[in-house]
Scaffold this motif. Sequence first.
Motif, PDB file in Angstrom:
ATOM      1  N   LEU A  22     135.357  -4.177 -52.066  1.00 41.13           N
ATOM      2  CA  LEU A  22     136.232  -5.291 -51.678  1.00 41.13           C
ATOM      3  C   LEU A  22     136.206  -6.440 -52.680  1.00 41.13           C
ATOM      4  O   LEU A  22     136.866  -7.464 -52.462  1.00 41.13           O
ATOM      5  CB  LEU A  22     135.809  -5.806 -50.303  1.00 41.13           C
ATOM      6  CG  LEU A  22     136.026  -4.816 -49.152  1.00 41.13           C
ATOM      7  CD1 LEU A  22     135.295  -5.283 -47.905  1.00 41.13           C
ATOM      8  CD2 LEU A  22     137.513  -4.644 -48.871  1.00 41.13           C
ATOM      9  N   GLU A  23     135.488  -6.267 -53.766  1.00 43.79           N
ATOM     10  CA  GLU A  23     135.248  -7.326 -54.744  1.00 43.79           C
ATOM     11  C   GLU A  23     136.527  -8.089 -55.120  1.00 43.79           C
ATOM     12  O   GLU A  23     136.563  -9.317 -55.109  1.00 43.79           O
ATOM     13  CB  GLU A  23     134.609  -6.710 -55.986  1.00 43.79           C
ATOM     14  CG  GLU A  23     134.270  -7.660 -57.088  1.00 43.79           C
ATOM     15  CD  GLU A  23     133.626  -6.911 -58.252  1.00 43.79           C
ATOM     16  OE1 GLU A  23     132.549  -7.326 -58.690  1.00 43.79           O
ATOM     17  OE2 GLU A  23     134.206  -5.892 -58.708  1.00 43.79           O
ATOM     18  N   SER A  24     137.573  -7.371 -55.504  1.00 39.56           N
ATOM     19  CA  SER A  24     138.834  -8.019 -55.895  1.00 39.56           C
ATOM     20  C   SER A  24     140.029  -7.377 -55.204  1.00 39.56           C
ATOM     21  O   SER A  24     141.154  -7.443 -55.701  1.00 39.56           O
ATOM     22  CB  SER A  24     139.011  -7.963 -57.417  1.00 39.56           C
ATOM     23  OG  SER A  24     139.009  -6.618 -57.878  1.00 39.56           O
ATOM     24  N   ALA A  25     139.775  -6.755 -54.054  1.00 34.56           N
ATOM     25  CA  ALA A  25     140.856  -6.087 -53.326  1.00 34.56           C
ATOM     26  C   ALA A  25     141.771  -7.117 -52.671  1.00 34.56           C
ATOM     27  O   ALA A  25     141.321  -8.146 -52.167  1.00 34.56           O
ATOM     28  CB  ALA A  25     140.283  -5.147 -52.267  1.00 34.56           C
ATOM     29  N   ARG A  26     143.053  -6.810 -52.673  1.00 34.97           N
ATOM     30  CA  ARG A  26     144.014  -7.666 -51.981  1.00 34.97           C
ATOM     31  C   ARG A  26     143.916  -7.413 -50.478  1.00 34.97           C
ATOM     32  O   ARG A  26     143.550  -6.310 -50.052  1.00 34.97           O
ATOM     33  CB  ARG A  26     145.429  -7.360 -52.469  1.00 34.97           C
ATOM     34  CG  ARG A  26     145.640  -7.637 -53.963  1.00 34.97           C
ATOM     35  CD  ARG A  26     147.070  -7.341 -54.376  1.00 34.97           C
ATOM     36  NE  ARG A  26     147.393  -5.934 -54.227  1.00 34.97           N
ATOM     37  CZ  ARG A  26     147.161  -5.006 -55.156  1.00 34.97           C
ATOM     38  NH1 ARG A  26     146.595  -5.347 -56.306  1.00 34.97           N
ATOM     39  NH2 ARG A  26     147.494  -3.747 -54.952  1.00 34.97           N
ATOM     40  N   PRO A  27     144.232  -8.396 -49.671  1.00 39.91           N
ATOM     41  CA  PRO A  27     144.186  -8.189 -48.213  1.00 39.91           C
ATOM     42  C   PRO A  27     145.041  -6.989 -47.809  1.00 39.91           C
ATOM     43  O   PRO A  27     146.219  -6.898 -48.169  1.00 39.91           O
ATOM     44  CB  PRO A  27     144.764  -9.491 -47.658  1.00 39.91           C
ATOM     45  CG  PRO A  27     144.471 -10.512 -48.707  1.00 39.91           C
ATOM     46  CD  PRO A  27     144.612  -9.788 -50.019  1.00 39.91           C
ATOM     47  N   GLY A  28     144.435  -6.047 -47.095  1.00 34.67           N
ATOM     48  CA  GLY A  28     145.160  -4.875 -46.635  1.00 34.67           C
ATOM     49  C   GLY A  28     145.363  -3.793 -47.674  1.00 34.67           C
ATOM     50  O   GLY A  28     145.984  -2.756 -47.384  1.00 34.67           O
ATOM     51  N   GLU A  29     144.835  -3.973 -48.881  1.00 34.28           N
ATOM     52  CA  GLU A  29     145.038  -2.966 -49.932  1.00 34.28           C
ATOM     53  C   GLU A  29     144.338  -1.656 -49.587  1.00 34.28           C
ATOM     54  O   GLU A  29     144.876  -0.570 -49.821  1.00 34.28           O
ATOM     55  CB  GLU A  29     144.529  -3.488 -51.275  1.00 34.28           C
ATOM     56  CG  GLU A  29     144.715  -2.507 -52.425  1.00 34.28           C
ATOM     57  CD  GLU A  29     144.253  -3.057 -53.768  1.00 34.28           C
ATOM     58  OE1 GLU A  29     144.442  -2.355 -54.779  1.00 34.28           O
ATOM     59  OE2 GLU A  29     143.693  -4.175 -53.796  1.00 34.28           O
ATOM     60  N   PHE A  30     143.129  -1.748 -49.050  1.00 32.73           N
ATOM     61  CA  PHE A  30     142.345  -0.565 -48.706  1.00 32.73           C
ATOM     62  C   PHE A  30     142.167  -0.477 -47.193  1.00 32.73           C
ATOM     63  O   PHE A  30     141.922  -1.484 -46.531  1.00 32.73           O
ATOM     64  CB  PHE A  30     140.953  -0.614 -49.355  1.00 32.73           C
ATOM     65  CG  PHE A  30     140.960  -0.675 -50.844  1.00 32.73           C
ATOM     66  CD1 PHE A  30     141.983  -0.133 -51.600  1.00 32.73           C
ATOM     67  CD2 PHE A  30     139.908  -1.285 -51.517  1.00 32.73           C
ATOM     68  CE1 PHE A  30     141.978  -0.191 -52.978  1.00 32.73           C
ATOM     69  CE2 PHE A  30     139.874  -1.355 -52.901  1.00 32.73           C
ATOM     70  CZ  PHE A  30     140.918  -0.807 -53.638  1.00 32.73           C
ATOM     71  N   ASP A  31     142.283   0.732 -46.695  1.00 33.68           N
ATOM     72  CA  ASP A  31     141.965   1.030 -45.297  1.00 33.68           C
ATOM     73  C   ASP A  31     140.577   1.667 -45.293  1.00 33.68           C
ATOM     74  O   ASP A  31     140.444   2.862 -45.539  1.00 33.68           O
ATOM     75  CB  ASP A  31     143.017   1.980 -44.713  1.00 33.68           C
ATOM     76  CG  ASP A  31     142.612   2.553 -43.370  1.00 33.68           C
ATOM     77  OD1 ASP A  31     142.076   1.782 -42.554  1.00 33.68           O
ATOM     78  OD2 ASP A  31     142.821   3.766 -43.161  1.00 33.68           O
ATOM     79  N   ILE A  32     139.536   0.859 -45.050  1.00 37.80           N
ATOM     80  CA  ILE A  32     138.155   1.336 -45.136  1.00 37.80           C
ATOM     81  C   ILE A  32     137.638   1.660 -43.739  1.00 37.80           C
ATOM     82  O   ILE A  32     137.656   0.807 -42.847  1.00 37.80           O
ATOM     83  CB  ILE A  32     137.256   0.290 -45.805  1.00 37.80           C
ATOM     84  CG1 ILE A  32     137.741  -0.009 -47.222  1.00 37.80           C
ATOM     85  CG2 ILE A  32     135.808   0.766 -45.836  1.00 37.80           C
ATOM     86  CD1 ILE A  32     136.936  -1.077 -47.950  1.00 37.80           C
ATOM     87  N   VAL A  33     137.186   2.890 -43.569  1.00 38.96           N
ATOM     88  CA  VAL A  33     136.629   3.340 -42.296  1.00 38.96           C
ATOM     89  C   VAL A  33     135.182   3.763 -42.523  1.00 38.96           C
ATOM     90  O   VAL A  33     134.911   4.718 -43.249  1.00 38.96           O
ATOM     91  CB  VAL A  33     137.426   4.529 -41.710  1.00 38.96           C
ATOM     92  CG1 VAL A  33     136.835   4.943 -40.360  1.00 38.96           C
ATOM     93  CG2 VAL A  33     138.901   4.186 -41.581  1.00 38.96           C
ATOM     94  N   VAL A  34     134.245   3.040 -41.928  1.00 38.19           N
ATOM     95  CA  VAL A  34     132.831   3.404 -41.993  1.00 38.19           C
ATOM     96  C   VAL A  34     132.467   4.129 -40.700  1.00 38.19           C
ATOM     97  O   VAL A  34     132.817   3.669 -39.606  1.00 38.19           O
ATOM     98  CB  VAL A  34     131.937   2.159 -42.166  1.00 38.19           C
ATOM     99  CG1 VAL A  34     130.467   2.547 -42.093  1.00 38.19           C
ATOM    100  CG2 VAL A  34     132.236   1.477 -43.494  1.00 38.19           C
ATOM    101  N   VAL A  35     131.781   5.252 -40.842  1.00 38.56           N
ATOM    102  CA  VAL A  35     131.413   6.055 -39.672  1.00 38.56           C
ATOM    103  C   VAL A  35     129.887   6.123 -39.568  1.00 38.56           C
ATOM    104  O   VAL A  35     129.249   7.050 -40.095  1.00 38.56           O
ATOM    105  CB  VAL A  35     132.015   7.472 -39.751  1.00 38.56           C
ATOM    106  CG1 VAL A  35     131.775   8.208 -38.422  1.00 38.56           C
ATOM    107  CG2 VAL A  35     133.500   7.427 -40.075  1.00 38.56           C
ATOM    108  N   PRO A  36     129.260   5.160 -38.890  1.00 31.94           N
ATOM    109  CA  PRO A  36     127.822   5.262 -38.634  1.00 31.94           C
ATOM    110  C   PRO A  36     127.581   6.442 -37.682  1.00 31.94           C
ATOM    111  O   PRO A  36     128.164   6.502 -36.602  1.00 31.94           O
ATOM    112  CB  PRO A  36     127.475   3.930 -37.963  1.00 31.94           C
ATOM    113  CG  PRO A  36     128.647   3.019 -38.278  1.00 31.94           C
ATOM    114  CD  PRO A  36     129.827   3.926 -38.340  1.00 31.94           C
ATOM    115  N   ASN A  37     126.724   7.365 -38.095  1.00 33.24           N
ATOM    116  CA  ASN A  37     126.496   8.543 -37.254  1.00 33.24           C
ATOM    117  C   ASN A  37     125.004   8.729 -36.994  1.00 33.24           C
ATOM    118  O   ASN A  37     124.214   8.840 -37.902  1.00 33.24           O
ATOM    119  CB  ASN A  37     127.124   9.794 -37.890  1.00 33.24           C
ATOM    120  CG  ASN A  37     126.587  10.117 -39.269  1.00 33.24           C
ATOM    121  OD1 ASN A  37     125.721  10.959 -39.436  1.00 33.24           O
ATOM    122  ND2 ASN A  37     127.097   9.416 -40.292  1.00 33.24           N
TER     123      ASN A  37
END
Length: 276
Positions: A22-37
């Motif tokens: 997310l360092e220089s990502a624009r708002p909404g540029e990436f759809d990041i899904v983290v899956v703690p399992n």
Amino acid sequence: MSIVIPAHNEAKVLGRLLSGLLESARPGEFDIVVVPNGCTDATARIAASFGDAVRVAETPEASKAAALRLGDGAARGFPRLYVDADIELRTGDVRALAKALDHPGTLAAAPHRRLAMNGRPWPVRAYYAVWTRLPEIRRGLFGRGVIAVTEEGHARLAALPHVMADDLASSLAFAPDERAIVGAAEVVVHPPRTFGDLLRRRERAAAGTDQLEEAGLDQPGGSARTGPADLAAIARREPWLVPHIAVFLAVAVIARRRASRTGTTTWQRDESSRDF
């Protein structure tokens, strides 16, 4: 584009990865899904601390395969990246991978690999000095902790059975002309900090390779086996590496013997690489 991150007890390293993405990502540029399992630490809480930039899809089942399926179901877009929580990847690297997938016929891509070798003992450094020179290691998508695919490439991966060596299977699912190593993108991979953890990691790799071959998944992208000719070629080009090759062979033999005893269902996790 969507980025799926399966994470089992990755509280030590997850924040580092997400901060880089997310360092220089624009708002909404990436759809990041983290899956703690199956987590027993603060993995889910750390993922949630990034607010709307990260979505959390938690499951009590400690299974990378199940986490990937859950993350896939939640992901919204393509290209799609599958990223291990213990590597380092930045905004520009993700963009470079996505750009590479615009090339006609390229279904999968991975970044150039940089190993963080500071503080590693000589046997670990010796092993990786040889490993990084092997032809399949240089051209394969595996061993990088990240793979990016188009929608067509995703369909290819979805058809694979679930195996321990999922990144190797993902690489071998694509012919050489369907995959790309992107020099403009870099991933930082953290090798084990102890010789014991190196053996555990290689034991898992040996068991995973056996499992792939038993399932007939070593085509069309080639084989991950290291042949005597590969090591002989390295020794001819760089004779100073002969002692390193001896270490490499010793690790390979020990890991294979251990894998034959424990079978192809035991997950040997390396904890030391997560300390920094």
